[in-house]
Design an enzyme around this catalytic site. Structure first.
Site, PDB file in Angstrom:
ATOM      1  N   ASP A  29      -4.662  -4.743   5.767  1.00 37.43           N
ATOM      2  CA  ASP A  29      -5.204  -5.691   4.556  1.00 37.43           C
ATOM      3  C   ASP A  29      -4.172  -6.902   4.289  1.00 37.43           C
ATOM      4  OD1 ASP A  29      -6.853  -6.443   2.420  1.00 37.43           O
ATOM      5  OD2 ASP A  29      -5.688  -5.218   0.940  1.00 37.43           O
ATOM      6  N   HIS A  43      -2.436  -0.982  -3.476  1.00 37.66           N
ATOM      7  CA  HIS A  43      -3.560   0.056  -3.317  1.00 37.66           C
ATOM      8  C   HIS A  43      -2.856   1.390  -4.078  1.00 37.66           C
ATOM      9  CE1 HIS A  43      -4.691  -2.221   0.486  1.00 37.66           C
ATOM     10  NE2 HIS A  43      -4.823  -2.816  -0.568  1.00 37.66           N
ATOM     11  N   SER A  84       0.926  -1.177  -0.358  1.00 40.52           N
ATOM     12  CA  SER A  84      -0.007  -0.058   0.012  1.00 40.52           C
ATOM     13  C   SER A  84       0.885   1.334   0.069  1.00 40.52           C
ATOM     14  CB  SER A  84      -0.951  -0.029   1.273  1.00 40.52           C
ATOM     15  OG  SER A  84      -2.000   1.144   1.096  1.00 40.52           O
TER      16      SER A  84
END
Length: 342
Positions: free
Chosen positions: A287, A194, A167
Site C-alpha cells: 500500500d 493501518h 502498517s
C-alpha cells in the site's frame, strides 16, 4: 509449519480462530491458554512461532501479559479485538508499545466471499508475523544507540507538508519519528496507519502523550496548521485539497485499504507538488507504492524506512523495488532529515 499459541477468553471467538487455523495446512495450534499467567508459562515452555491473544478477559490483561512475554520469552504477538471498548483500546495501545506487533479485527464467520477474504487476510497476517524477529524487552526505557544514516541526504527543496504511511509496526515507529520532532516543527503532517477499526481515537490520544506535536483525528475541510499531526479516521481515505484543507473520502478501498496510503500520497502530490515529503514506514504489503509515483513525478521527495529498523520490510521494500524512493534511512535518522527540509 507455523506453530501458534492461542489465548481467547471468548468461547465463540476461540472456536472461530481454531476453525480458521485448522483449515490452513501451514498452521498448527500448539496450545490454548485460559489466562495471562498460563499464557506466559506456555509461551516459555512451548516456544511457539507466534502468540495470538485477545486483549481483555477473565485473568487476562493484554498489556501486562505482553510485557511479561517480551521480557521472559520474546515472541511475536498478535492482538485480536472485536467491538473494542475504551478499556480494550487503551490496553491494546499499551500492548503495542510493550512489543505486540499488530492489532487485528476478529475474523468473522465464513458466510460471504468478503468474509472469507477477511479470514484469509487474517491468517496471512498471522503467518507473516511469525517471521518477525523480536527482541527482549528489559522493562526499562530503551537505551539502544540511535542508528545513523549511511549517507548524508541534502535534497534541494523546501517541504511544506509531510505525508506518512505505516502498517505493521507503525505505532512504535511513529512514536519514535514524531517523538524526535520539536514543538516548533513548522510543517503539518498527515498520517495513514493501518489498524483495527475502533482504535484510531485511542491511538491518537496515545501519540499525544509521547510527542510534543499536537496529534488529532483528521476532520473534513479543516485547514492544515503547523505543528499538527492529522491521523486518518476509521474507514475514510485521507488527503489534501488545493486550498490546504483536509480531504476525507468514502471512495472504495484501494488494494483492500481504506484509509489507503496510495490515496494519501497521490492526493498530497496533486495538491502540493514539490512541497511534499512522503515517508513510507514498516508494514506488510505494498500500500502506498502506486501513490509515490505521483509524489516523484511532481518533484516531491520520498523516504523509505530501512530493513534493519522495520518490523516488517514490506511496504518500504515494495517502494524501493519500484524505484519510487529518494532516500532509504534507519528510523531514527528520518526526523533529522525532515528537520533539514522544512
Amino acid at each position: 509449519m507455523i506453530r501458534i499459541l492461542l489465548a481467547d477468553s471468548s468461547v465463540t471467538g476461540r472456536r472461530l480462530l481454531l476453525d480458521l487455523f485448522s483449515a490452513d495446512p501451514a498452521i498448527a495450534t500448539v496450545g490454548e491458554a485460559g489466562d495471562g499467567n498460563s499464557l506466559v508459562a506456555m509461551t516459555k515452555r512451548l516456544r511457539p512461532d507466534v502468540v495470538v491473544m485477545d486483549i481483555d478477559g477473565p485473568g487476562m490483561n493484554g498489556f501486562d501479559t505482553t510485557k511479561r512475554i517480551m521480557i521472559e520469552a520474546p515472541t511475536p504477538i498478535v492482538i485480536v479485538s472485536s467491538a473494542p471498548s475504551e478499556r480494550q483500546v487503551e490496553l491494546s495501545i499499551l500492548a503495542l508499545r510493550a512489543g505486540a506487533l499488530t492489532v487485528l479485527p476478529r475474523p468473522p464467520e465464513p458466510v460471504s466471499a468478503a468474509e472469507r477474504e477477511q479470514r484469509q487476510r487474517f491468517a496471512a497476517t498471522v503467518k507473516a508475523m511469525a517471521e518477525v524477529k523480536v527482541v527482549r524487552h528489559w522493562g526499562t526505557r530503551d537505551t539502544a544507540p540511535r542508528a545513523r544514516a549511511t549517507a548524508e541526504v541534502r535534497p534541494q527543496r523546501h517541504s511544506r507538508v509531510v505525508a506518512i504511511a505505516a502498517s505493521t509496526g507503525g505505532p512504535a515507529a511513529l512514536q519514535t519519528l514524531l517523538g524526535q520532532l520539536p514543538t516548533e516543527f513548522p510543517a503539518p503532517i498527515l498520517v495513514v496507519q493501518h489498524i483495527a477499526g475502533g482504535f484510531i481515537a485511542g491511538f491518537t490520544t496515545w501519540l499525544n502523550t509521547v510527542c510534543s506535536l499536537r496529534v488529532k483525528v483528521a476532520e473534513a475541510e479543516e485547514t492544515l496548521e503547523p505543528r499538527t499531526v492529522y491521523v486518518a479516521p476509521d474507514n475514510r481515505h485521507l488527503g489534501l485539497l488545493p486550498n490546504w484543507t483536509v480531504l476525507l473520502s468514502a471512495a472504495p478501498p484501494l488494494g483492500g485499504f481504506r484509509p489507503s496510503a496510495t490515496f494519501l500520497f497521490q492526493s498530497v502530490a496533486q495538491a502540493a507538488g514539490r512541497a511534499v515529503t512522503a515517508i513510507i514506514l514498516t508494514g506488510m504489503g505494498r500500500d502506498g507504492v502506486d501513490g509515490l509515483s505521483f509524489v516523484r513525478e511532481r518533484g516531491g521527495f520520498v523516504i523509505a524506512q530501512d530493513e534493519a529498523t522495520s518490523v516488517v520490510f514490506g511496504m518500504p521494500a515494495a517502494a524501493i523495488a519500484a524505484n519510487q524512493v529518494d532516500a532509504i534511512l534507519p528510523l531514527p535518522a528520518i526526523a533529522p532529515q525532515l528537520l533539514d527540509m522544512v
